[in-house]
Write a protein that holds these residues in place. Structure first.
Motif, PDB file in Angstrom:
ATOM      1  N   ARG A  72       0.847  -1.197   0.000  1.00 23.89           N
ATOM      2  CA  ARG A  72       0.000   0.000   0.000  1.00 23.89           C
ATOM      3  C   ARG A  72       0.883   1.247   0.000  1.00 23.89           C
ATOM      4  N   TRP A  73       1.265   1.698  -1.199  1.00 26.64           N
ATOM      5  CA  TRP A  73       2.250   2.777  -1.297  1.00 26.64           C
ATOM      6  C   TRP A  73       1.756   4.088  -0.705  1.00 26.64           C
ATOM      7  N   ARG A  74       0.450   4.337  -0.767  1.00 26.59           N
ATOM      8  CA  ARG A  74      -0.057   5.589  -0.191  1.00 26.59           C
ATOM      9  C   ARG A  74       0.160   5.631   1.315  1.00 26.59           C
ATOM     10  N   ALA A  75      -0.068   4.506   1.969  1.00 27.08           N
ATOM     11  CA  ALA A  75       0.142   4.444   3.422  1.00 27.08           C
ATOM     12  C   ALA A  75       1.623   4.601   3.752  1.00 27.08           C
ATOM     13  N   ILE A  76       2.476   3.909   2.982  1.00 22.32           N
ATOM     14  CA  ILE A  76       3.924   3.989   3.236  1.00 22.32           C
ATOM     15  C   ILE A  76       4.413   5.415   3.012  1.00 22.32           C
ATOM     16  N   ASN A  77       3.985   6.027   1.916  1.00 19.78           N
ATOM     17  CA  ASN A  77       4.363   7.401   1.605  1.00 19.78           C
ATOM     18  C   ASN A  77       3.895   8.347   2.707  1.00 19.78           C
ATOM     19  N   ALA A  78       2.673   8.136   3.211  1.00 15.61           N
ATOM     20  CA  ALA A  78       2.131   9.009   4.249  1.00 15.61           C
ATOM     21  C   ALA A  78       2.915   8.906   5.544  1.00 15.61           C
ATOM     22  N   VAL A  79       3.365   7.700   5.888  1.00 13.33           N
ATOM     23  CA  VAL A  79       4.193   7.560   7.090  1.00 13.33           C
ATOM     24  C   VAL A  79       5.506   8.316   6.901  1.00 13.33           C
ATOM     25  N   GLY A  80       6.027   8.309   5.680  1.00 16.09           N
ATOM     26  CA  GLY A  80       7.208   9.111   5.390  1.00 16.09           C
ATOM     27  C   GLY A  80       6.947  10.582   5.645  1.00 16.09           C
ATOM     28  N   ILE A  81       5.765  11.067   5.250  1.00 17.43           N
ATOM     29  CA  ILE A  81       5.406  12.462   5.485  1.00 17.43           C
ATOM     30  C   ILE A  81       5.341  12.759   6.983  1.00 17.43           C
ATOM     31  N   ILE A  82       4.830  11.816   7.756  1.00 16.56           N
ATOM     32  CA  ILE A  82       4.754  12.001   9.212  1.00 16.56           C
ATOM     33  C   ILE A  82       6.153  12.175   9.797  1.00 16.56           C
ATOM     34  N   PHE A  83       7.095  11.335   9.361  1.00 13.87           N
ATOM     35  CA  PHE A  83       8.474  11.486   9.835  1.00 13.87           C
ATOM     36  C   PHE A  83       9.067  12.818   9.384  1.00 13.87           C
ATOM     37  N   SER A  84       8.734  13.236   8.147  1.00 13.99           N
ATOM     38  CA  SER A  84       9.213  14.539   7.674  1.00 13.99           C
ATOM     39  C   SER A  84       8.672  15.664   8.542  1.00 13.99           C
ATOM     40  N   ALA A  85       7.393  15.570   8.907  1.00 11.05           N
ATOM     41  CA  ALA A  85       6.780  16.600   9.742  1.00 11.05           C
ATOM     42  C   ALA A  85       7.443  16.683  11.109  1.00 11.05           C
ATOM     43  N   LYS A  86       7.995  15.562  11.549  1.00  9.83           N
ATOM     44  CA  LYS A  86       8.705  15.536  12.831  1.00  9.83           C
ATOM     45  C   LYS A  86      10.186  15.850  12.666  1.00  9.83           C
ATOM     46  N   GLN A  87      10.558  16.239  11.438  1.00 12.28           N
ATOM     47  CA  GLN A  87      11.932  16.587  11.097  1.00 12.28           C
ATOM     48  C   GLN A  87      12.893  15.406  11.283  1.00 12.28           C
ATOM     49  N   ARG A  88      12.387  14.198  11.074  1.00  8.73           N
ATOM     50  CA  ARG A  88      13.209  12.981  11.103  1.00  8.73           C
ATOM     51  C   ARG A  88      13.378  12.537   9.650  1.00  8.73           C
ATOM     52  N   THR A  89      14.196  13.306   8.926  1.00  9.63           N
ATOM     53  CA  THR A  89      14.256  13.198   7.475  1.00  9.63           C
ATOM     54  C   THR A  89      14.865  11.887   7.000  1.00  9.63           C
ATOM     55  N   ASP A  90      15.880  11.383   7.682  1.00  9.57           N
ATOM     56  CA  ASP A  90      16.493  10.117   7.267  1.00  9.57           C
ATOM     57  C   ASP A  90      15.472   8.987   7.277  1.00  9.57           C
ATOM     58  N   GLU A  91      14.660   8.923   8.343  1.00  6.92           N
ATOM     59  CA  GLU A  91      13.631   7.882   8.414  1.00  6.92           C
ATOM     60  C   GLU A  91      12.565   8.098   7.344  1.00  6.92           C
ATOM     61  N   ALA A  92      12.212   9.370   7.107  1.00  5.25           N
ATOM     62  CA  ALA A  92      11.232   9.675   6.058  1.00  5.25           C
ATOM     63  C   ALA A  92      11.701   9.158   4.711  1.00  5.25           C
ATOM     64  N   LEU A  93      12.960   9.398   4.391  1.00  8.70           N
ATOM     65  CA  LEU A  93      13.489   8.961   3.100  1.00  8.70           C
ATOM     66  C   LEU A  93      13.464   7.443   2.960  1.00  8.70           C
ATOM     67  N   GLU A  94      13.663   6.718   4.057  1.00  8.58           N
ATOM     68  CA  GLU A  94      13.584   5.254   4.000  1.00  8.58           C
ATOM     69  C   GLU A  94      12.174   4.808   3.630  1.00  8.58           C
ATOM     70  N   ILE A 145       4.293  11.387  -7.178  1.00 14.64           N
ATOM     71  CA  ILE A 145       3.953  11.918  -5.850  1.00 14.64           C
ATOM     72  C   ILE A 145       5.060  11.594  -4.858  1.00 14.64           C
ATOM     73  N   ILE A 146       5.552  10.349  -4.899  1.00 10.28           N
ATOM     74  CA  ILE A 146       6.617   9.933  -3.987  1.00 10.28           C
ATOM     75  C   ILE A 146       7.912  10.663  -4.324  1.00 10.28           C
ATOM     76  N   LEU A 147       8.231  10.755  -5.614  1.00 12.54           N
ATOM     77  CA  LEU A 147       9.448  11.465  -6.032  1.00 12.54           C
ATOM     78  C   LEU A 147       9.406  12.929  -5.605  1.00 12.54           C
ATOM     79  N   ASN A 148       8.233  13.530  -5.673  1.00 11.70           N
ATOM     80  CA  ASN A 148       8.068  14.904  -5.205  1.00 11.70           C
ATOM     81  C   ASN A 148       8.428  15.016  -3.724  1.00 11.70           C
ATOM     82  N   ASN A 149       7.957  14.072  -2.921  1.00 10.32           N
ATOM     83  CA  ASN A 149       8.236  14.105  -1.484  1.00 10.32           C
ATOM     84  C   ASN A 149       9.712  13.849  -1.186  1.00 10.32           C
ATOM     85  N   ILE A 150      10.324  12.985  -1.981  1.00  9.52           N
ATOM     86  CA  ILE A 150      11.763  12.756  -1.824  1.00  9.52           C
ATOM     87  C   ILE A 150      12.515  14.060  -2.101  1.00  9.52           C
ATOM     88  N   GLY A 151      12.106  14.772  -3.156  1.00  8.35           N
ATOM     89  CA  GLY A 151      12.747  16.044  -3.476  1.00  8.35           C
ATOM     90  C   GLY A 151      12.637  17.038  -2.342  1.00  8.35           C
TER      91      GLY A 151
END
Length: 301
Positions: free
Chosen positions: A148-170, A184-190
């Motif tokens: 479920r890529w949308r769920a995985i991507n969204a968890v990445g956004i949550i880590f980004s919001a917490k400024q835990r960027t390394d975990e977000a990128l994973e 959409i995912i590539l945009n968030n990676i950028g």
């Protein structure tokens, strides 16, 4: 002060042919046929028409129209779970989060553990800013279905919001494994790479997102382009930022955004907060640049 201001803002970022008459007259009309009023629409045919219209609107990214079509379908079939799920998804995408959450919950009340409704609810909660409850739901979704890529991507956004960027990128990388080259995912990676200050890699990620975005006139393409313009500006490449931004903006709107970009280029902490806003797609993110610029100028006086 800038960071707290934008954290506050941060908490406030889918897809008939009608049956023709045979032209062969019936030998006689039955009672139902006699009772039917002349010109009254055939319900199954109208349902097919509305469903086709709703799916086309979703595919075009016109979720306002899709929501209206699904609402009409639900008036005919209020117990149809598919219609209700798509209606909730459309409401979520146009920012009607409370109504979306209410409709996702209706599905979950009747079908506890419905994975589509759980994912949709988790995404709506994320947009609303409820990171904890969103993370709980989305983690459950991922545990049940690792694709479920949308769920995985969204968890990445949550880590980004917490400024835990390394975990977000994973998490973004894991989402790409489930849905390769998803723009959409590539945009968030950028955005996350830019948050780390790795502007060259961020720009490359956005350029990949541009190449894999199928509709270059869509709202998603505009989002990618303006995010890339934002990163160009933060990296000091104002001319590149202007050339890209003017594809979507003009006049005062363009120059107000460019003025704000210039402010960001000289304030890295503010730039980080703005990148976070872009990740969560806070309401009015692209349209508030003039107001934001005025606020900054007043604070600077």
């Amino acid at each position: 002060m800038h960071t707290m201001f934008y954290r506050t803002l941060l908490m406030a970022a889918l897809l008939a042919v009608l049956a023709g008459c045979t032209g062969v007259p019936a030998p006689k009309l039955d009672a139902a046929g006699l009772a039917k009023k002349e010109g009254e629409p055939d319900v199954p045919a109208m349902e097919t028409l509305w469903l086709d219209s709703a799916r086309k609107a979703e595919a075009a990214g016109d979720y306002e129209k899709a929501a209206g079509q699904y609402e009409q379908l639900l008036n005919r079939r209020p117990d149809n779970k598919e219609y209700l799920l798509h209606y909730a998804d459309a409401q979520r995408r146009i920012g009607k989060l409370e109504k979306a959450l209410e409709n996702y919950q209706k599905i979950l009340d009747k079908t506890p553990g419905d994975i589509d409704a759980m994912e949709g609810k988790g995404l709506a909660l994320l947009t609303k800013g409820d990171l904890k409850e969103s993370a709980n739901l989305l983690t459950t979704v991922m545990d049940r279905d690792a694709t479920r890529w949308r769920a995985i991507n969204a968890v990445g956004i949550i880590f980004s919001a917490k400024q835990r960027t390394d975990e977000a990128l994973e998490y973004y990388k894991a989402a790409l494994k489930a849905n390769d080259n998803n723009p959409i995912i590539l945009n968030n990676i950028g955005l996350s790479l830019a948050f780390q200050g790795d502007y060259d890699k961020a720009i490359h990620a956005f350029q990949l997102a541009q190449r894999h975005q199928p509709d270059n006139k869509s709202a998603q393409q505009k989002r990618i382009d303006l995010n890339l313009a934002l990163v160009y500006a933060i990296a000091g490449k104002m001319e590149d930022a202007k050339l890209l931004a003017q594809k979507h903006l003009e006049g005062a709107h363009l120059y107000n955004n460019l003025g704000y970009y210039a402010k960001l280029a000289n304030d890295k902490e503010l730039a980080k907060s703005y990148l976070n806003m872009a990740l969560t797609e806070s309401a009015g993110y692209y349209d508030k640049a003039w107001h934001n610029l005025e606020v900054l100028e007043k604070k600077g006086n």
